[in-house]
Design an enzyme around this catalytic site. Structure first.
Site, PDB file in Angstrom:
ATOM      1  N   PRO A  86      37.929  36.041  40.247  1.00 19.28           N
ATOM      2  CA  PRO A  86      38.807  34.930  39.844  1.00 19.28           C
ATOM      3  C   PRO A  86      38.458  33.677  40.631  1.00 19.28           C
ATOM      4  CG  PRO A  86      40.076  36.938  40.193  1.00 19.28           C
ATOM      5  CD  PRO A  86      38.704  37.197  40.741  1.00 19.28           C
TER       6      PRO A  86
ATOM      7  N   GLY B  69      39.340  29.320  41.083  1.00 18.17           N
ATOM      8  CA  GLY B  69      40.123  28.131  40.775  1.00 18.17           C
ATOM      9  C   GLY B  69      39.279  26.890  40.980  1.00 18.17           C
TER      10      GLY B  69
ATOM     11  N   GLY C 268      37.232  26.681  43.642  1.00 19.08           N
ATOM     12  CA  GLY C 268      36.035  27.090  44.367  1.00 19.08           C
ATOM     13  C   GLY C 268      35.987  26.610  45.804  1.00 19.08           C
TER      14      GLY C 268
ATOM     15  N   SER D 118      37.047  28.082  48.557  1.00 20.72           N
ATOM     16  CA  SER D 118      37.088  29.127  49.584  1.00 20.72           C
ATOM     17  C   SER D 118      36.080  28.852  50.689  1.00 20.72           C
ATOM     18  CB  SER D 118      36.784  30.491  48.960  1.00 20.72           C
ATOM     19  OG  SER D 118      36.617  31.485  49.956  1.00 20.72           O
TER      20      SER D 118
ATOM     21  N   THR E 209      42.388  40.479  44.045  1.00 24.11           N
ATOM     22  CA  THR E 209      41.991  41.890  44.069  1.00 24.11           C
ATOM     23  C   THR E 209      42.949  42.805  43.312  1.00 24.11           C
ATOM     24  OG1 THR E 209      43.206  42.312  46.124  1.00 24.11           O
ATOM     25  CG2 THR E 209      40.914  41.588  46.327  1.00 24.11           C
TER      26      THR E 209
ATOM     27  N   VAL F 232      45.133  38.830  38.250  1.00 26.69           N
ATOM     28  CA  VAL F 232      44.843  37.402  38.118  1.00 26.69           C
ATOM     29  C   VAL F 232      46.157  36.652  37.939  1.00 26.69           C
ATOM     30  CG1 VAL F 232      43.642  35.647  36.772  1.00 26.69           C
ATOM     31  CG2 VAL F 232      42.600  37.908  37.089  1.00 26.69           C
ATOM     32  N   ILE F 233      46.448  35.748  38.836  1.00 27.96           N
ATOM     33  CA  ILE F 233      47.653  34.928  38.717  1.00 27.96           C
ATOM     34  C   ILE F 233      47.418  33.919  37.599  1.00 27.96           C
ATOM     35  CG2 ILE F 233      49.172  33.286  39.889  1.00 27.96           C
ATOM     36  CD1 ILE F 233      48.230  34.621  42.549  1.00 27.96           C
TER      37      ILE F 233
ATOM     38  N   TYR G 106      43.748  25.276  65.615  1.00 26.45           N
ATOM     39  CA  TYR G 106      42.616  25.073  64.718  1.00 26.45           C
ATOM     40  C   TYR G 106      41.483  24.532  65.581  1.00 26.45           C
ATOM     41  CZ  TYR G 106      40.677  23.771  60.061  1.00 26.45           C
ATOM     42  OH  TYR G 106      39.942  23.663  58.909  1.00 26.45           O
TER      43      TYR G 106
END
Length: 513
Positions: free
Chosen positions: A109, A111, A113, A115, A245, A248-249, A430
């Site tokens: 899946p 969206g 991209g 990530s 996993t 799919v939302i 962070y």
């Protein structure tokens, strides 16, 4: 990034990392890449949804992590999807999943991209007949708005800017602005438990979900719209953070807010970092709920806010759609003064507005990183969260591990730290890495640094990720962080919802053999 901005950036890095080879390297043209031929052919009923175009497949191979950018610069696209499927309806999603389940085709899946943890890369070891990237960005509409309950039903492929455009005529907003806002989708935020605009209170997308709808190989499901419920484990929580996993939302009802009209902000300078940390803790534990409460250490403040300070800068901001917020800011500044903080107000003509400079740098950071990758600089971030009582030890351990790894694999570099989000019981630190790299080796160099700091995070009570998700890159440390009993339950859920094991194999759980 072009022209003077790039030249100034390279000059700053040359001063920061003396002796570095900052030769610029250009990426190959997409059409020059030698991609493998698709291994699968869609049935006639799905042919109109599936694309084998060279550039489409190349564009869906990697996410947006530093190691993705570098591999793209080298033309190293080893795990290419065979097809990119672009469903236009929820039924299209179901039909693609049915086909892939029958044929043993892995489905990723996708969206926006964005990530940064290998979550959308079709990197598998299992025996799959092929890999299909399921790009949901055609499902991009706000379907309903409930102005009474102040919620909206939104399709999962809707990217951040388009979502806000559709809400603006109603004077409402989701008010969720991750750094990837421009290039990420609602479904991606939900699947990865994204962190957004607010440094406190409405930090995670989890808090904004009213109900969700998902489609999987065994069917569709939708939770009931409720403001809250005590009826057993939450069905929404099972899919939040599931990273594609379990299903799919396809859409979700999201809680909205009125657009803010009152704002107040200020930056506070500190002489030492420990005092800055203590002040930040007092502010967040006072229940003032600042929308911005980001602490920058001295190096971060210098690099990304243009401020020279001994201990750090706390960037504070308050906003409301209902009432003035000056009183809350005044109380926060009083708490900061008790720890030696010095408020800096732009209207009073002092050092400058670190908040404005920081916001500009924050929005530009991904572009600066990508530009520096062309010049062989190892520049990337990693984030975590821990309780306040553990922060000092974790910060020292992570900084030491990062500096030692940089010394060993790069020779020279710096480590920075900031708080992106803060909670009454702990911060979300962070960290940033800037180090000299060797062209052709920068991915390996970063991987070694990342492994060293990840070990330090796990050993000192931090989480392997606060809002960047697990993907494939964080799996080794995620496996050690989660309880064994939960891993067993998650594996059983995966087997029940995706018996063929086709959904994003290798993310969160081992691939099905």
């Amino acid at each position: 990034m072009r022209g003077e901005e790039r030249r100034e950036l390279v000059d700053r890095v040359a001063a920061l990392l003396p002796g570095s080879d900052l030769t610029r390297h250009e990426a190959p043209r997409p059409e020059s890449l030698d991609l493998p031929a698709p291994r699968v052919t869609p049935p006639a009923a799905l042919a109109g949804l599936c694309h084998a175009d060279h550039e489409e497949r190349a564009a869906h191979t990697h996410g947006k992590a530093y190691r993705d950018v570098v591999r793209n610069l080298h033309g190293e696209l080893r795990n290419v999807p065979d097809l990119v499927a672009r469903p236009r309806t929820e039924q299209d999603v179901a039909d693609v999943l049915d086909w892939c389940t029958r044929e043993g085709i892995a489905v990723v899946p996708y969206g926006g991209g964005s990530s940064v943890v290998g979550g959308v890369e079709p990197r598998f070891d299992g025996d799959y007949t092929g890999a299909v990237t399921l790009d949901l960005t055609a499902l991009d509409q706000v379907l309903e708005i409930d102005t009474v309950s102040r919620a909206a039903r939104v399709q999962a492929g809707t990217l951040g800017p388009h979502l806000e455009e559709q809400l603006r005529p109603y004077d409402v907003t989701l008010r969720h602005y991750p750094q990837s806002f421009e290039f990420s989708s609602l479904g991606g935020w939900l699947a990865t438990r994204a962190g957004g605009h607010y440094a406190t209170l409405y930090t995670h997308i989890d808090d904004l979900v009213e109900s969700m709808r998902t489609v999987g190989p065994t069917g569709a499901g939708e939770s009931r719209r409720l403001p809250g419920s005590g009826a057993g484990p939450s069905p929404d929580r099972m899919f939040l953070g599931s990273e594609g996993t379990l299903g799919v939302i396809t859409e979700a009802w999201m809680r909205l807010q009125r657009r803010p009209h009152w704002r107040a902000r200020c930056s506070v300078h500190f002489g030492d970092f420990a005092s800055a940390v203590a002040a930040t803790r007092d502010v967040v534990q006072a229940g003032l709920h600042p929308s911005n409460c980001r602490l920058l250490d001295a190096t971060e403040a210098l690099l990304n806010a243009g401020v020279s300070v001994g201990g750090g800068v706390l960037v504070l901001g308050f906003e409301s759609a209902d009432h003035p917020v000056e009183a809350a800011l005044s109380r926060a500044l009083t708490l900061c003064r008790e720890h030696g903080g010095r408020p800096v107000d732009r209207e009073h003509g002092e050092v400058g507005d670190a908040a404005t400079q920081w916001r500009s740098s924050f929005l530009r950071m991904p572009y600066l990183r990508d530009a520096l990758a062309q010049h062989s600089v190892v520049v990337e971030t990693f984030e975590t969260a821990c309780t306040w009582d553990r922060f000092a030890d974790l910060h020292a351990a992570v900084t030491t591990a990062a500096n030692e790894a940089i010394r060993q694999v790069c020779g020279t570099g710096v480590v920075t730290c900031r708080f992106t989000h803060v909670y009454p019981d702990g911060p979300a630190p962070y960290f940033g890495i800037y180090a000299s790299g060797r062209w052709g080796s920068t991915v390996t160099q970063w991987d070694e640094i990342k492994a060293a700091v990840s070990e330090a995070l796990i050993r000192h009570g931090g989480t392997i990720t606060h809002h960047h998700a697990v993907g494939r890159d964080h799996r080794p440390w995620y496996d050690r962080q989660r309880p064994d009993s939960f891993a067993t339950a998650l594996s059983a859920t995966k087997q029940a919802l995706d018996p063929a094991g086709i959904l994003n194999p290798g993310v969160l759980l081992p691939e099905k053999r």
